[in-house]
Write an enzyme that holds these catalytic residues in place. Structure first.
Site, PDB file in Angstrom:
ATOM      1  N   THR A  57      33.279  32.840  39.138  1.00 46.98           N
ATOM      2  CA  THR A  57      32.259  33.569  38.647  1.00 46.98           C
ATOM      3  C   THR A  57      32.555  32.450  37.041  1.00 46.98           C
ATOM      4  O   THR A  57      31.486  31.327  36.342  1.00 46.98           O
ATOM      5  CB  THR A  57      32.498  34.836  37.836  1.00 46.98           C
ATOM      6  OG1 THR A  57      31.913  35.650  39.439  1.00 46.98           O
ATOM      7  CG2 THR A  57      30.626  35.207  36.815  1.00 46.98           C
ATOM      8  N   THR A  58      33.668  32.549  36.682  1.00 45.83           N
ATOM      9  CA  THR A  58      34.286  31.655  35.406  1.00 45.83           C
ATOM     10  C   THR A  58      34.451  30.851  35.107  1.00 45.83           C
ATOM     11  O   THR A  58      33.481  29.753  34.508  1.00 45.83           O
ATOM     12  CB  THR A  58      35.580  31.817  34.598  1.00 45.83           C
ATOM     13  OG1 THR A  58      35.792  33.289  34.567  1.00 45.83           O
ATOM     14  CG2 THR A  58      36.546  31.316  33.271  1.00 45.83           C
ATOM     15  N   TYR A 144      36.125  38.113  47.711  1.00 46.91           N
ATOM     16  CA  TYR A 144      35.900  38.615  46.103  1.00 46.91           C
ATOM     17  C   TYR A 144      34.784  39.311  46.020  1.00 46.91           C
ATOM     18  O   TYR A 144      34.036  38.995  45.963  1.00 46.91           O
ATOM     19  CB  TYR A 144      35.211  37.193  45.510  1.00 46.91           C
ATOM     20  CG  TYR A 144      35.503  37.099  44.036  1.00 46.91           C
ATOM     21  CD1 TYR A 144      35.655  38.514  43.493  1.00 46.91           C
ATOM     22  CD2 TYR A 144      34.727  35.702  43.546  1.00 46.91           C
ATOM     23  CE1 TYR A 144      35.280  38.122  41.633  1.00 46.91           C
ATOM     24  CE2 TYR A 144      34.047  35.547  42.323  1.00 46.91           C
ATOM     25  CZ  TYR A 144      34.232  37.133  41.978  1.00 46.91           C
ATOM     26  OH  TYR A 144      34.422  37.138  39.928  1.00 46.91           O
ATOM     27  N   ASN A 145      35.689  41.032  45.220  1.00 49.01           N
ATOM     28  CA  ASN A 145      34.026  41.424  45.077  1.00 49.01           C
ATOM     29  C   ASN A 145      34.103  41.882  44.095  1.00 49.01           C
ATOM     30  O   ASN A 145      34.601  42.361  43.316  1.00 49.01           O
ATOM     31  CB  ASN A 145      35.332  43.248  45.579  1.00 49.01           C
ATOM     32  CG  ASN A 145      34.036  44.455  45.520  1.00 49.01           C
ATOM     33  OD1 ASN A 145      33.152  43.764  46.300  1.00 49.01           O
ATOM     34  ND2 ASN A 145      34.506  45.218  44.652  1.00 49.01           N
ATOM     35  N   TYR A 146      32.882  41.844  43.057  1.00 47.70           N
ATOM     36  CA  TYR A 146      32.038  41.865  42.226  1.00 47.70           C
ATOM     37  C   TYR A 146      30.817  41.867  42.258  1.00 47.70           C
ATOM     38  O   TYR A 146      29.408  41.628  42.047  1.00 47.70           O
ATOM     39  CB  TYR A 146      31.723  39.841  41.400  1.00 47.70           C
ATOM     40  CG  TYR A 146      31.568  40.212  40.540  1.00 47.70           C
ATOM     41  CD1 TYR A 146      31.557  41.698  38.952  1.00 47.70           C
ATOM     42  CD2 TYR A 146      31.854  38.852  40.055  1.00 47.70           C
ATOM     43  CE1 TYR A 146      31.417  41.253  38.032  1.00 47.70           C
ATOM     44  CE2 TYR A 146      31.557  38.823  38.128  1.00 47.70           C
ATOM     45  CZ  TYR A 146      31.386  39.522  36.943  1.00 47.70           C
ATOM     46  OH  TYR A 146      30.995  39.821  35.897  1.00 47.70           O
ATOM     47  N   LYS A 169      40.288  39.883  44.877  1.00 49.11           N
ATOM     48  CA  LYS A 169      39.870  40.386  44.077  1.00 49.11           C
ATOM     49  C   LYS A 169      38.448  41.003  43.818  1.00 49.11           C
ATOM     50  O   LYS A 169      37.742  40.895  43.717  1.00 49.11           O
ATOM     51  CB  LYS A 169      39.071  39.023  43.278  1.00 49.11           C
ATOM     52  CG  LYS A 169      39.747  38.801  41.829  1.00 49.11           C
ATOM     53  CD  LYS A 169      38.605  37.334  41.279  1.00 49.11           C
ATOM     54  CE  LYS A 169      37.979  37.539  40.595  1.00 49.11           C
ATOM     55  NZ  LYS A 169      36.895  35.861  39.255  1.00 49.11           N
ATOM     56  N   ASP A 170      38.756  41.932  43.324  1.00 48.46           N
ATOM     57  CA  ASP A 170      38.268  43.557  42.319  1.00 48.46           C
ATOM     58  C   ASP A 170      38.549  43.118  40.967  1.00 48.46           C
ATOM     59  O   ASP A 170      38.809  43.833  40.231  1.00 48.46           O
ATOM     60  CB  ASP A 170      38.943  44.159  43.329  1.00 48.46           C
ATOM     61  CG  ASP A 170      38.040  45.535  42.949  1.00 48.46           C
ATOM     62  OD1 ASP A 170      36.925  45.450  43.168  1.00 48.46           O
ATOM     63  OD2 ASP A 170      38.439  46.865  42.528  1.00 48.46           O
TER      64      ASP A 170
END
Length: 308
Positions: A57-58, A144-146, A169-170
């Site tokens: 995202t970044t 990648y959990n967002y 990655k939570d």
């Protein structure tokens, strides 16, 4: 005494990681600036960052074409192979192709967020999406959990059903949610995606943080981890709270845009532009942002975390 000594030894050996979701620098005409990306990657690795999360995202990953995602991988790979390569998107064929192409790179793994935008996707179809990626990937696969961004929460229970993740990655502020991955999937590497939980994560037995703020304050994030592991909790929290103030300031103006300004301010080099609709801050916004963090920088210099 012997048991206590063994516990102390295990504590010291278990070193959580700081992973940077690396910023993607763009030129004014909206192309990836590979030279700036390499300079940034070199600086992060030199300052103690453990791995780089590419196309997150970044890094404005959702705005990148498959070709651009691969371009980012190639540029960062020129610097380090400590890479988690995010391949996810709304076209599964593209994600599969990127996963297969990653065989040419000796990297840590690939990652994917859940397919976003589409409402009311069944759990069965989400499970199938991730299992398909696992089947074709030549590398370990990370979730990648967002939920805030994707509208889907691939929680610990669903991750266990999928059954093929090496790590997660939570990106959620609820530490209990993140700890559940370790409880239900004890062999999984579990990383918090929250910058504000670095000291907490280092004290819980989780495996580290994927911290956006480590783009512009790698020295701080690495030191927070180190202090927490040395059980200097008061010092770790003092530094964590200074870091949190910078994160909060960035959010006032839009954190994704602010990241570019803050990296230049704290690290001393230019990362170009974000990609619209993530617009660059205007001159007045930049001025206000820097005014909000210059006192924090002075404190970090005083603490000898940053140089004058």
């Amino acid at each position: 005494m012997g048991r206590q000594g063994n516990l102390e030894e295990l504590w010291c050996l278990r070193m959580p990681e700081i992973i940077t979701p690396i910023i993607t620098p763009f030129t004014k005409d909206n192309r990836i600036d590979k030279e700036k990306l390499k300079i940034h990657a070199e600086n992060l690795i030199r300052k103690g960052i453990d791995k780089l999360f590419v196309n997150g995202t970044t890094g404005l990953g959702p705005s990148l074409s498959p070709e651009e995602k691969l371009e980012n991988l190639k540029a960062v790979y020129d610097v380090t192979n400590k890479i988690i390569f995010q391949v996810g998107g709304l076209n599964l064929d593209d994600a599969i192709r990127l996963a297969k192409l990653s065989k040419d790179f000796d990297i840590v793994g690939i990652a994917s967020y859940a397919p976003y935008y589409y409402p009311r996707m069944s759990e069965k179809h989400l499970v199938k999406y991730f299992k398909t990626l696992c089947e074709v990937s030549p590398h370990p696969v990370y979730l990648y959990n967002y939920p805030t961004a994707t509208g889907k929460d691939i929680d610990a229970k669903v991750a266990k059903e999928i059954g093929c993740f090496t790590g997660v990655k939570d990106t959620i502020e609820n530490i209990i949610h993140t700890l559940d991955y370790k409880r239900l999937n004890p062999n999984m590497l579990v990383y918090s995606g929250s910058d504000m939980l670095i000291a907490t994560v280092a004290s819980t037995g989780l495996d580290g943080n994927v911290a956006a703020g480590s783009n512009y304050l790698p020295e701080v994030t690495v030191t927070i981890k180190k202090l927490a592991m040395e059980r200097k909790i008061d010092e770790a929290l003092k530094l964590q709270f200074l870091h949190d103030e910078v994160i909060e300031a960035s959010r006032i103006f839009g954190s994704l845009s602010s990241n570019y300004v803050l990296t230049k301010y704290f690290q001393g080099y230019d990362l170009g532009y974000p990609r619209p609709p993530i617009f660059p801050l205007d001159d007045e916004e930049e001025r206000q942002l820097i005014k909000k963090v210059e006192g924090i920088r002075a404190k970090l210099v005083e603490l000898k975390i940053l140089k004058e």
